[in-house]
Design an enzyme around this catalytic site. Sequence first.
Site, PDB file in Angstrom:
ATOM      1  CB  CYS A 127      46.073  22.380  40.759  1.00  0.00           C
ATOM      2  SG  CYS A 127      44.922  23.466  39.893  1.00  0.00           S
TER       3      CYS A 127
ATOM      4  CB  ALA B 223      45.516  27.326  40.902  1.00  0.00           C
TER       5      ALA B 223
ATOM      6  NE  ARG C  17      46.701  35.439  42.694  1.00  0.00           N
ATOM      7  CZ  ARG C  17      47.351  36.183  41.795  1.00  0.00           C
ATOM      8  NH1 ARG C  17      46.752  36.592  40.705  1.00  0.00           N
ATOM      9  NH2 ARG C  17      48.609  36.494  41.989  1.00  0.00           N
TER      10      ARG C  17
HETATM   11  S1  CFN Z   1      50.827  31.711  43.884  1.00  0.00           S
HETATM   12 FE1  CFN Z   1      51.991  33.499  44.580  1.00  0.00          FE
HETATM   13  S2  CFN Z   1      52.244  35.130  43.205  1.00  0.00           S
HETATM   14  S3  CFN Z   1      53.858  33.300  45.669  1.00  0.00           S
HETATM   15 FE2  CFN Z   1      52.530  34.587  46.813  1.00  0.00          FE
HETATM   16  S4  CFN Z   1      52.984  36.642  46.273  1.00  0.00           S
HETATM   17 FE3  CFN Z   1      50.226  33.834  47.622  1.00  0.00          FE
HETATM   18  S5  CFN Z   1      49.434  31.819  47.342  1.00  0.00           S
HETATM   19 MO1  CFN Z   1      47.702  33.257  47.060  1.00  0.00          MO
HETATM   20  S6  CFN Z   1      47.842  33.639  44.832  1.00  0.00           S
HETATM   21 FE4  CFN Z   1      49.064  35.161  45.820  1.00  0.00          FE
HETATM   22 FE5  CFN Z   1      51.349  35.953  45.020  1.00  0.00          FE
HETATM   23 FE6  CFN Z   1      53.805  35.274  44.753  1.00  0.00          FE
HETATM   24 FE7  CFN Z   1      49.717  32.750  45.427  1.00  0.00          FE
HETATM   25  S7  CFN Z   1      49.469  37.112  44.930  1.00  0.00           S
HETATM   26  S8  CFN Z   1      48.512  35.148  47.896  1.00  0.00           S
HETATM   27  S9  CFN Z   1      52.067  34.132  48.885  1.00  0.00           S
HETATM   28  N1  CFN Z   1      50.818  34.306  45.908  1.00  0.00           N
HETATM   29  C1  HCA Z   2      45.460  29.784  44.538  1.00  0.00           C
HETATM   30  C2  HCA Z   2      44.969  31.191  44.779  1.00  0.00           C
HETATM   31  C3  HCA Z   2      45.085  31.639  46.204  1.00  0.00           C
HETATM   32  C4  HCA Z   2      44.128  30.912  47.116  1.00  0.00           C
HETATM   33  C5  HCA Z   2      43.874  31.629  48.397  1.00  0.00           C
HETATM   34  C6  HCA Z   2      43.501  30.856  49.634  1.00  0.00           C
HETATM   35  C7  HCA Z   2      44.790  33.162  46.231  1.00  0.00           C
HETATM   36  O1  HCA Z   2      46.300  29.266  45.272  1.00  0.00           O
HETATM   37  O2  HCA Z   2      45.006  29.199  43.602  1.00  0.00           O
HETATM   38  O3  HCA Z   2      43.726  29.661  49.737  1.00  0.00           O
HETATM   39  O4  HCA Z   2      43.003  31.523  50.540  1.00  0.00           O
HETATM   40  O5  HCA Z   2      45.592  33.919  46.708  1.00  0.00           O
HETATM   41  O6  HCA Z   2      43.713  33.557  45.767  1.00  0.00           O
HETATM   42  O7  HCA Z   2      46.409  31.452  46.649  1.00  0.00           O
END
Ligand code: CFN
Ligand code: HCA
Length: 531
Positions: free
Chosen positions: A52, A55, A86
């Site tokens: 969301c 998040a 995270r």
């Molecule tokens: S929101 Fe982003 S900030 S887009 Fe990427 S590299 Fe994932 S979903 Mo989890 S939280 Fe994480 Fe980063 Fe960019 Fe999210 S560190 S793993 S692919 N990510």
């Molecule tokens: C998020 C955080 C997340 C969730 C990881 C997952 C992360 O989307 O709010 O679903 O395993 O990297 O911690 O993307």
Amino acid sequence: MSKERDLLLDKYSSRVFKNRKSHITQLEFGENGDEITANTRAIPGIITARGCCYAGCKGVVVGPVKDSVVITHGPIGCAFYSWGTRRNKAKPSYEGEPNFVPYSFCTDMRASDIVFGGEKKLEEGIDEIMELFHPKCIFICSTCPIGLIGDDVQAVARRVEEKYGITAIGYSCEGYKGVSQSAGHHIANNGLMRYVIGKGEEAPKGKYSVNILGEYNIGGDGWEQERILKKIGYEVVSVFTGDGSYETLKNSHLADLNLVMCHRSINYIAEMMKTKYGVDWLKVNFIGVGATSKSLRMMAKYFNDPELTKRTEEVIAEELAEINEDMEYYKSKLKGKTAGIFVGGSRSHHYQMLLRDFGMETTIAGYEFAHRDDYEGRDVIPQIKADADSKNIEEISVERAVGYDDRYSVEELTSLRNQGVELDTYNGMIKDMKEGYMVVDDYNMFETDQLIEEYKPDIFFSGIKDKYAIQHGGVVSRQMHSYDYSGPYAGFRGAVNFGRDVTMSLYTNAWSLVKPPWKTMPMLEGTLGGA
Ligand code: CFN
Ligand code: HCA
């Protein structure tokens, strides 16, 4: 339609079929060309992997700023479930520097607060924080009920600033805003741009200084990047925001160059800093040995100094010599294996480069919440120019992240080019994938199962929500968000860690012993998505 695409779609009702069809593209067949629908609302009930808006703002962007306190304004569950999940690692950079990353602060809104309003409770909570921890910066992150009852968190932030002489930012990042966590990134970045960046006056001391944007130090990735950059001779002014601090972010506008790691979550700041402070930005990727070397060479080219180029080549050679033997060993184990990779908005692209270093191919891939430019690439400069002309740049509309596509049309781009606007390009994921492979946006659990059955990847990279369902099906899954608590995976040394972890996962015989329930139990037949 191809057989593989059929498999994903033919169980859907006509309405769902029409929607999902545009989110799925198979490269060889050109059915959607190199285009894909993205950043639109998920279909209710479809079991999307997305998160969301709260998040994206609290968990992803502002949470890692270690010397600042983040207070969740909302019910306790929102704070509890976003507490330490995270893996953005942080440690004090000098003795006495505060690190609030392991903490969770919350107003614990109850029924009576929802009825009578929670601003007072928020202010009292902040008084308590000031008394106990006296941070220099506080981020207030709103969860769903706050927007519904109308608490004015921005007004509270202004009062806190006045009372304590600190920086306070009120974020209206209620979970339901936008279509995914992407809206939260945008909201968070606008606040950092308005209230933090540019506040400091400490100029970098080094000859070449950079900020790393879109690096959140998951599993220590940012530390490995800093190690390499410092070895070459760069000064890293700030990192947005992994192991980052208010104290360094406020001076970031004085750096020479912005390096953009995760384009999805931070392109906003890169473009705003270019317009407001003239800081250029380069899209880099430090995931993968080839990608890391390429990024370092691009940086040397940008600064155009023979000494720096020489030093860059020396460091690349030294680093390669250090990891060569291990890389060759893991390559011998992994060559020819196939992978599926489905992560948030950037890693599904970046990690394909690292898999290629080991001779692995990614046959199926997708993002949870990326925008079309992350898939298709885009011309990056004109967007901000147009916005900056029309309004205050910190006020760039949140709408951009809230459910409509932000790519300029061909006509608009041509017209901007004709006006002499310089365009830059950023390669999206689709252009780097091979024909015949499948790209799926906002994947769901049903489609994941179908994709695995059809493409039979040796390994499937994704997140916590689907990892165990995939393994029940006999396919090993590694979490690409948290690295299954391993890492770092970035840079040269990180590549070896990744090779080791993937090899260990693939060479355990557990997966061939798993009998998925659908192989032994009768399955229900039906149509998905209602009438
Ligand atoms: S929101 Fe982003 S900030 S887009 Fe990427 S590299 Fe994932 S979903 Mo989890 S939280 Fe994480 Fe980063 Fe960019 Fe999210 S560190 S793993 S692919 N990510
Ligand atoms: C998020 C955080 C997340 C969730 C990881 C997952 C992360 O989307 O709010 O679903 O395993 O990297 O911690 O993307």
